[in-house]
Scaffold this motif. Sequence first.
Motif, PDB file in Angstrom:
ATOM      1  N   UNK A  64     146.659  31.789 170.152  1.00 10.27           N
ATOM      2  CA  UNK A  64     145.729  31.500 169.057  1.00 10.27           C
ATOM      3  C   UNK A  64     144.312  31.365 169.601  1.00 10.27           C
ATOM      4  N   UNK A  65     143.343  31.884 168.854  1.00  9.47           N
ATOM      5  CA  UNK A  65     141.931  31.717 169.207  1.00  9.47           C
ATOM      6  C   UNK A  65     141.265  30.990 168.058  1.00  9.47           C
ATOM      7  N   UNK A  66     140.570  29.897 168.388  1.00  7.46           N
ATOM      8  CA  UNK A  66     139.857  29.119 167.377  1.00  7.46           C
ATOM      9  C   UNK A  66     138.629  28.506 168.026  1.00  7.46           C
ATOM     10  N   UNK A  67     137.462  28.829 167.492  1.00  5.31           N
ATOM     11  CA  UNK A  67     136.189  28.284 167.962  1.00  5.31           C
ATOM     12  C   UNK A  67     136.018  28.431 169.475  1.00  5.31           C
ATOM     13  N   UNK A  68     136.170  29.661 169.962  1.00  8.01           N
ATOM     14  CA  UNK A  68     135.991  29.997 171.374  1.00  8.01           C
ATOM     15  C   UNK A  68     136.983  29.318 172.314  1.00  8.01           C
ATOM     16  N   UNK A  69     138.116  28.872 171.781  1.00  7.80           N
ATOM     17  CA  UNK A  69     139.168  28.303 172.621  1.00  7.80           C
ATOM     18  C   UNK A  69     140.431  29.131 172.433  1.00  7.80           C
ATOM     19  N   UNK A  70     140.907  29.714 173.527  1.00  6.27           N
ATOM     20  CA  UNK A  70     142.155  30.469 173.525  1.00  6.27           C
ATOM     21  C   UNK A  70     143.269  29.503 173.900  1.00  6.27           C
ATOM     22  N   UNK A  71     144.267  29.384 173.034  1.00  7.17           N
ATOM     23  CA  UNK A  71     145.395  28.493 173.286  1.00  7.17           C
ATOM     24  C   UNK A  71     146.658  29.328 173.399  1.00  7.17           C
ATOM     25  N   UNK A  98     142.026  27.796 177.226  1.00  7.74           N
ATOM     26  CA  UNK A  98     140.985  28.457 177.989  1.00  7.74           C
ATOM     27  C   UNK A  98     139.728  28.504 177.129  1.00  7.74           C
ATOM     28  N   UNK A  99     138.631  28.008 177.662  1.00  9.03           N
ATOM     29  CA  UNK A  99     137.345  28.051 176.957  1.00  9.03           C
ATOM     30  C   UNK A  99     136.762  29.442 177.144  1.00  9.03           C
ATOM     31  N   UNK A 100     136.528  30.151 176.035  1.00  9.08           N
ATOM     32  CA  UNK A 100     135.985  31.499 176.100  1.00  9.08           C
ATOM     33  C   UNK A 100     134.478  31.458 175.919  1.00  9.08           C
ATOM     34  N   UNK A 101     133.786  32.310 176.631  1.00 11.53           N
ATOM     35  CA  UNK A 101     132.340  32.435 176.468  1.00 11.53           C
ATOM     36  C   UNK A 101     132.059  33.096 175.116  1.00 11.53           C
ATOM     37  N   UNK A 102     130.817  32.994 174.664  1.00 11.35           N
ATOM     38  CA  UNK A 102     130.436  33.631 173.413  1.00 11.35           C
ATOM     39  C   UNK A 102     130.692  35.130 173.484  1.00 11.35           C
ATOM     40  N   UNK A 118     147.235  38.728 178.766  1.00 11.60           N
ATOM     41  CA  UNK A 118     146.316  38.617 177.631  1.00 11.60           C
ATOM     42  C   UNK A 118     145.016  39.282 178.055  1.00 11.60           C
ATOM     43  N   UNK A 119     144.682  40.380 177.381  1.00  7.05           N
ATOM     44  CA  UNK A 119     143.484  41.141 177.719  1.00  7.05           C
ATOM     45  C   UNK A 119     142.314  40.685 176.855  1.00  7.05           C
ATOM     46  N   UNK A 120     141.180  40.494 177.509  1.00  4.28           N
ATOM     47  CA  UNK A 120     139.971  40.007 176.845  1.00  4.28           C
ATOM     48  C   UNK A 120     138.839  40.996 177.075  1.00  4.28           C
ATOM     49  N   UNK A 121     137.924  41.052 176.132  1.00 10.05           N
ATOM     50  CA  UNK A 121     136.757  41.916 176.273  1.00 10.05           C
ATOM     51  C   UNK A 121     135.543  41.171 175.736  1.00 10.05           C
ATOM     52  N   UNK A 122     134.424  41.370 176.409  1.00 11.29           N
ATOM     53  CA  UNK A 122     133.172  40.758 175.960  1.00 11.29           C
ATOM     54  C   UNK A 122     132.346  41.817 175.255  1.00 11.29           C
ATOM     55  N   UNK A 123     132.106  41.605 173.955  1.00 10.55           N
ATOM     56  CA  UNK A 123     131.333  42.549 173.137  1.00 10.55           C
ATOM     57  C   UNK A 123     130.095  41.834 172.618  1.00 10.55           C
ATOM     58  N   UNK A 124     128.963  42.170 173.203  1.00 10.80           N
ATOM     59  CA  UNK A 124     127.703  41.553 172.786  1.00 10.80           C
ATOM     60  C   UNK A 124     127.111  42.407 171.668  1.00 10.80           C
ATOM     61  N   UNK A 125     126.797  41.807 170.525  1.00  9.55           N
ATOM     62  CA  UNK A 125     126.190  42.570 169.423  1.00  9.55           C
ATOM     63  C   UNK A 125     124.857  43.186 169.858  1.00  9.55           C
ATOM     64  N   UNK A 126     124.539  44.339 169.288  1.00  8.99           N
ATOM     65  CA  UNK A 126     123.313  45.061 169.644  1.00  8.99           C
ATOM     66  C   UNK A 126     122.068  44.193 169.511  1.00  8.99           C
ATOM     67  N   UNK A 127     121.999  43.379 168.458  1.00  8.58           N
ATOM     68  CA  UNK A 127     120.798  42.568 168.239  1.00  8.58           C
ATOM     69  C   UNK A 127     120.617  41.475 169.292  1.00  8.58           C
ATOM     70  N   UNK A 128     121.670  41.178 170.065  1.00  6.78           N
ATOM     71  CA  UNK A 128     121.561  40.160 171.111  1.00  6.78           C
ATOM     72  C   UNK A 128     121.376  40.754 172.511  1.00  6.78           C
TER      73      UNK A 128
END
Length: 153
Positions: A64-71, A98-102, A118-128
């Motif tokens: 489960x992922x909730x508010x940047x925390x993977x449980x 696990x505390x996930x970064x933004x 568990x595979x994770x990916x960091x996707x930064x929005x274009x505006x950021x």
Amino acid sequence: MRTFDFSPLYRSTVGFDQLQSLLDSVTRDATPTYPPYNIERLGEAEYRITMAVAGFSENDLSIEVKQNVLTISGKRTEPENTNYLYQGIAGRSFERRFQLADHVEVKGAQLENGLLHVDLVRRIPEELKPRQIAIKSSVSNARTIEGNLAAAE
């Protein structure tokens, strides 16, 4: 156990309440050791958490992922009438956080040979994302205007 005093950081930061509570919880809580896990960096923006969950099936595990925390939690039910002479394989319930970064998202999960990946990916929005800003000089514009005025006379 050694305790750390982070109060000097609190005096010089504003709006980092989540960071402060995270630092407090890390120093206060004992780190669980079961089940063992690895965190790998697969690429520039890809990560993988691999957790040893021998004896657990897909139905026994929850992600489960909730508010940047993977449980990741597991609860295995033992079959009735099991009479162990020796039980060396741990099958107790667990919960790992696990505390996930933004902007880090769970891409997928698979159970293979007693390992949960568990595979994770960091996707930064274009505006950021960082971008270059062109710098205009008022001096070069003034020269252009003066050149046009001189040509007009």
